[in-house]
Design a protein around this motif. Structure first.
Motif, PDB file in Angstrom:
ATOM      1  N   ASP A   1       0.847  -1.172   0.000  1.00 45.44           N
ATOM      2  CA  ASP A   1       0.000   0.000   0.000  1.00 45.44           C
ATOM      3  C   ASP A   1       0.889   1.231   0.000  1.00 45.44           C
ATOM      4  OD1 ASP A   1      -2.155   1.653   0.135  1.00 45.44           O
ATOM      5  OD2 ASP A   1      -2.464   1.352   2.263  1.00 45.44           O
ATOM      6  N   ARG A   2       1.042   1.816  -1.154  1.00 47.86           N
ATOM      7  CA  ARG A   2       1.923   2.979  -1.264  1.00 47.86           C
ATOM      8  C   ARG A   2       1.300   4.243  -0.683  1.00 47.86           C
ATOM      9  NH1 ARG A   2       6.529   1.980  -4.096  1.00 47.86           N
ATOM     10  NH2 ARG A   2       6.473   0.107  -5.341  1.00 47.86           N
ATOM     11  N   SER A   3       0.002   4.218  -0.414  1.00 46.89           N
ATOM     12  CA  SER A   3      -0.628   5.414   0.163  1.00 46.89           C
ATOM     13  C   SER A   3      -0.354   5.512   1.661  1.00 46.89           C
ATOM     14  CB  SER A   3      -2.126   5.393  -0.084  1.00 46.89           C
ATOM     15  OG  SER A   3      -2.739   4.342   0.630  1.00 46.89           O
ATOM     16  N   ARG A   4       0.132   4.427   2.249  1.00 43.34           N
ATOM     17  CA  ARG A   4       0.473   4.374   3.679  1.00 43.34           C
ATOM     18  C   ARG A   4      -0.678   4.883   4.549  1.00 43.34           C
ATOM     19  NH1 ARG A   4       5.362   2.540   3.189  1.00 43.34           N
ATOM     20  NH2 ARG A   4       6.922   3.506   1.883  1.00 43.34           N
ATOM     21  N   GLY A   5      -1.900   4.522   4.171  1.00 41.14           N
ATOM     22  CA  GLY A   5      -3.071   4.877   4.955  1.00 41.14           C
ATOM     23  C   GLY A   5      -3.570   6.290   4.739  1.00 41.14           C
ATOM     24  N   ASN A   6      -2.930   7.047   3.869  1.00 40.09           N
ATOM     25  CA  ASN A   6      -3.343   8.424   3.612  1.00 40.09           C
ATOM     26  C   ASN A   6      -4.527   8.401   2.636  1.00 40.09           C
ATOM     27  OD1 ASN A   6      -3.646  11.098   2.833  1.00 40.09           O
ATOM     28  ND2 ASN A   6      -1.444  11.504   2.897  1.00 40.09           N
ATOM     29  N   GLU A   7      -5.692   8.820   3.129  1.00 37.51           N
ATOM     30  CA  GLU A   7      -6.913   8.776   2.319  1.00 37.51           C
ATOM     31  C   GLU A   7      -6.834   9.696   1.099  1.00 37.51           C
ATOM     32  OE1 GLU A   7      -9.924   7.113   3.020  1.00 37.51           O
ATOM     33  OE2 GLU A   7      -8.979   6.001   4.644  1.00 37.51           O
ATOM     34  N   ASP A   8      -6.166  10.836   1.230  1.00 34.77           N
ATOM     35  CA  ASP A   8      -6.070  11.771   0.096  1.00 34.77           C
ATOM     36  C   ASP A   8      -5.269  11.175  -1.053  1.00 34.77           C
ATOM     37  OD1 ASP A   8      -7.559  13.680   1.442  1.00 34.77           O
ATOM     38  OD2 ASP A   8      -5.777  14.617   2.340  1.00 34.77           O
ATOM     39  N   ILE A   9      -4.140  10.550  -0.729  1.00 39.67           N
ATOM     40  CA  ILE A   9      -3.315   9.924  -1.770  1.00 39.67           C
ATOM     41  C   ILE A   9      -4.066   8.771  -2.413  1.00 39.67           C
ATOM     42  CG2 ILE A   9      -1.196   8.630  -2.203  1.00 39.67           C
ATOM     43  CD1 ILE A   9       0.132  10.270  -0.001  1.00 39.67           C
ATOM     44  N   ARG A  10      -4.748   7.985  -1.604  1.00 37.04           N
ATOM     45  CA  ARG A  10      -5.507   6.855  -2.130  1.00 37.04           C
ATOM     46  C   ARG A  10      -6.627   7.352  -3.050  1.00 37.04           C
ATOM     47  NH1 ARG A  10      -7.138   3.398   2.480  1.00 37.04           N
ATOM     48  NH2 ARG A  10      -4.952   2.835   2.400  1.00 37.04           N
ATOM     49  N   GLY A  11      -7.326   8.406  -2.637  1.00 34.39           N
ATOM     50  CA  GLY A  11      -8.385   8.974  -3.469  1.00 34.39           C
ATOM     51  C   GLY A  11      -7.856   9.519  -4.777  1.00 34.39           C
ATOM     52  N   ASP A  12      -6.706  10.205  -4.718  1.00 39.12           N
ATOM     53  CA  ASP A  12      -6.096  10.712  -5.950  1.00 39.12           C
ATOM     54  C   ASP A  12      -5.687   9.570  -6.871  1.00 39.12           C
ATOM     55  OD1 ASP A  12      -6.443  13.267  -5.009  1.00 39.12           O
ATOM     56  OD2 ASP A  12      -4.346  13.524  -4.365  1.00 39.12           O
ATOM     57  N   GLY A  13      -5.195   8.500  -6.284  1.00 37.76           N
ATOM     58  CA  GLY A  13      -4.799   7.337  -7.088  1.00 37.76           C
ATOM     59  C   GLY A  13      -5.978   6.704  -7.797  1.00 37.76           C
ATOM     60  N   PHE A  14      -7.093   6.536  -7.080  1.00 33.38           N
ATOM     61  CA  PHE A  14      -8.275   5.953  -7.723  1.00 33.38           C
ATOM     62  C   PHE A  14      -8.864   6.893  -8.762  1.00 33.38           C
ATOM     63  CE2 PHE A  14      -8.537   2.961  -4.079  1.00 33.38           C
ATOM     64  CZ  PHE A  14      -8.573   1.790  -4.823  1.00 33.38           C
ATOM     65  N   ALA A  15      -8.805   8.190  -8.509  1.00 38.43           N
ATOM     66  CA  ALA A  15      -9.287   9.153  -9.508  1.00 38.43           C
ATOM     67  C   ALA A  15      -8.433   9.072 -10.772  1.00 38.43           C
ATOM     68  CB  ALA A  15      -9.255  10.561  -8.931  1.00 38.43           C
ATOM     69  N   ALA A  16      -7.122   8.993 -10.611  1.00 41.83           N
ATOM     70  CA  ALA A  16      -6.229   8.875 -11.770  1.00 41.83           C
ATOM     71  C   ALA A  16      -6.478   7.565 -12.509  1.00 41.83           C
ATOM     72  CB  ALA A  16      -4.772   8.971 -11.322  1.00 41.83           C
ATOM     73  N   LEU A  17      -6.717   6.487 -11.768  1.00 39.22           N
ATOM     74  CA  LEU A  17      -7.016   5.204 -12.399  1.00 39.22           C
ATOM     75  C   LEU A  17      -8.297   5.292 -13.214  1.00 39.22           C
ATOM     76  CD1 LEU A  17      -6.388   2.162 -12.715  1.00 39.22           C
ATOM     77  CD2 LEU A  17      -7.772   1.803 -10.666  1.00 39.22           C
ATOM     78  N   GLY A  18      -9.319   5.944 -12.665  1.00 34.27           N
ATOM     79  CA  GLY A  18     -10.575   6.108 -13.400  1.00 34.27           C
ATOM     80  C   GLY A  18     -10.405   6.917 -14.664  1.00 34.27           C
ATOM     81  N   VAL A  19      -9.629   7.996 -14.585  1.00 30.37           N
ATOM     82  CA  VAL A  19      -9.378   8.825 -15.770  1.00 30.37           C
ATOM     83  C   VAL A  19      -8.666   8.016 -16.843  1.00 30.37           C
ATOM     84  CG1 VAL A  19      -8.051  10.788 -16.626  1.00 30.37           C
ATOM     85  CG2 VAL A  19      -9.421  11.028 -14.557  1.00 30.37           C
ATOM     86  N   ILE A  20      -7.658   7.260 -16.455  1.00 32.21           N
ATOM     87  CA  ILE A  20      -6.891   6.462 -17.424  1.00 32.21           C
ATOM     88  C   ILE A  20      -7.771   5.387 -18.048  1.00 32.21           C
ATOM     89  CG2 ILE A  20      -5.009   4.799 -17.627  1.00 32.21           C
ATOM     90  CD1 ILE A  20      -3.484   6.538 -15.599  1.00 32.21           C
ATOM     91  N   MET A  21      -8.636   4.758 -17.238  1.00 32.29           N
ATOM     92  CA  MET A  21      -9.505   3.720 -17.787  1.00 32.29           C
ATOM     93  C   MET A  21     -10.490   4.301 -18.807  1.00 32.29           C
ATOM     94  SD  MET A  21     -10.139   1.453 -14.344  1.00 32.29           S
ATOM     95  CE  MET A  21     -11.585   0.696 -14.969  1.00 32.29           C
ATOM     96  N   HIS A  22     -11.072   5.439 -18.500  1.00 31.47           N
ATOM     97  CA  HIS A  22     -12.014   6.044 -19.447  1.00 31.47           C
ATOM     98  C   HIS A  22     -11.288   6.614 -20.668  1.00 31.47           C
ATOM     99  CE1 HIS A  22     -15.506   5.367 -17.053  1.00 31.47           C
ATOM    100  NE2 HIS A  22     -14.948   5.933 -15.995  1.00 31.47           N
ATOM    101  N   LEU A  23     -10.099   7.121 -20.474  1.00 32.45           N
ATOM    102  CA  LEU A  23      -9.315   7.618 -21.601  1.00 32.45           C
ATOM    103  C   LEU A  23      -8.965   6.478 -22.554  1.00 32.45           C
ATOM    104  CD1 LEU A  23      -7.943  10.108 -22.833  1.00 32.45           C
ATOM    105  CD2 LEU A  23      -5.915   9.521 -21.528  1.00 32.45           C
ATOM    106  N   SER A  24      -8.665   5.314 -22.001  1.00 37.85           N
ATOM    107  CA  SER A  24      -8.350   4.176 -22.873  1.00 37.85           C
ATOM    108  C   SER A  24      -9.575   3.745 -23.674  1.00 37.85           C
ATOM    109  CB  SER A  24      -7.798   3.012 -22.052  1.00 37.85           C
ATOM    110  OG  SER A  24      -8.783   2.512 -21.175  1.00 37.85           O
ATOM    111  N   ASP A  25     -10.775   3.849 -23.077  1.00 32.79           N
ATOM    112  CA  ASP A  25     -11.989   3.539 -23.845  1.00 32.79           C
ATOM    113  C   ASP A  25     -12.161   4.501 -25.011  1.00 32.79           C
ATOM    114  OD1 ASP A  25     -12.622   1.456 -22.154  1.00 32.79           O
ATOM    115  OD2 ASP A  25     -13.991   2.645 -20.925  1.00 32.79           O
ATOM    116  N   VAL A  26     -11.968   5.770 -24.751  1.00 31.58           N
ATOM    117  CA  VAL A  26     -12.108   6.776 -25.804  1.00 31.58           C
ATOM    118  C   VAL A  26     -11.077   6.551 -26.903  1.00 31.58           C
ATOM    119  CG1 VAL A  26     -11.909   9.248 -26.308  1.00 31.58           C
ATOM    120  CG2 VAL A  26     -13.156   8.492 -24.285  1.00 31.58           C
ATOM    121  N   LEU A  27      -9.831   6.266 -26.518  1.00 31.57           N
ATOM    122  CA  LEU A  27      -8.789   6.011 -27.513  1.00 31.57           C
ATOM    123  C   LEU A  27      -9.101   4.766 -28.340  1.00 31.57           C
ATOM    124  CD1 LEU A  27      -5.542   6.886 -25.519  1.00 31.57           C
ATOM    125  CD2 LEU A  27      -6.629   8.197 -27.354  1.00 31.57           C
TER     126      LEU A  27
END
Length: 120
Positions: A1-27
């Motif tokens: 767990d690279r976020s080391r329990g930090n909710e903000d980092i974890r939230g940013d990571g999941f948001a970035a993952l969601g953006v990348i997943m939707h971007l790959s669909d569009v591409l």
């Protein structure tokens, strides 16, 4: 767990993952539209390389993590299981275990779909 329990980092990571997943669909849609617009009689020239890439990605993302990644969470003596703490296993047996588990879960999934007429 690279976020080391930090909710903000974890939230940013999941948001970035969601953006990348939707971007790959569009591409994928943007890349597929010109190919479909050609109205080819044989799409194997297009689907062949995509199939090869998907097989390579499947192997890399399913078998490499089973043998190369190690647990990053600290093990406590009270919760440690004998099977999980045995780091003496060679990498080949870990890959075999992973492949065996993958095959058995895939077969179980097919059996479940076959048994349920709604899913067929």
């Amino acid at each position: 767990d690279r976020s080391r329990g930090n909710e903000d980092i974890r939230g940013d990571g999941f948001a970035a993952l969601g953006v990348i997943m939707h971007l790959s669909d569009v591409l994928a849609f943007l890349a597929g539209y010109p190919v479909l617009r050609l109205h080819l009689t044989d799409y194997s020239v297009f689907w062949g390389p995509l199939t090869l890439v998907s097989i390579i990605a499947y192997i890399v993302f399913n078998f490499v993590p089973c043998s190369a990644l190690t647990e990053t969470l600290p093990q406590s003596d009270l919760l440690a299981d004998e099977d999980e703490t045995d780091d003496e296993e060679p990498a080949g047996s870990k890959v075999k275990q992973c492949f065996s588990m993958l095959c058995s879960e895939t077969i179980a999934g097919f059996k479940m779909v076959w048994a349920d007429p709604f899913l067929i």
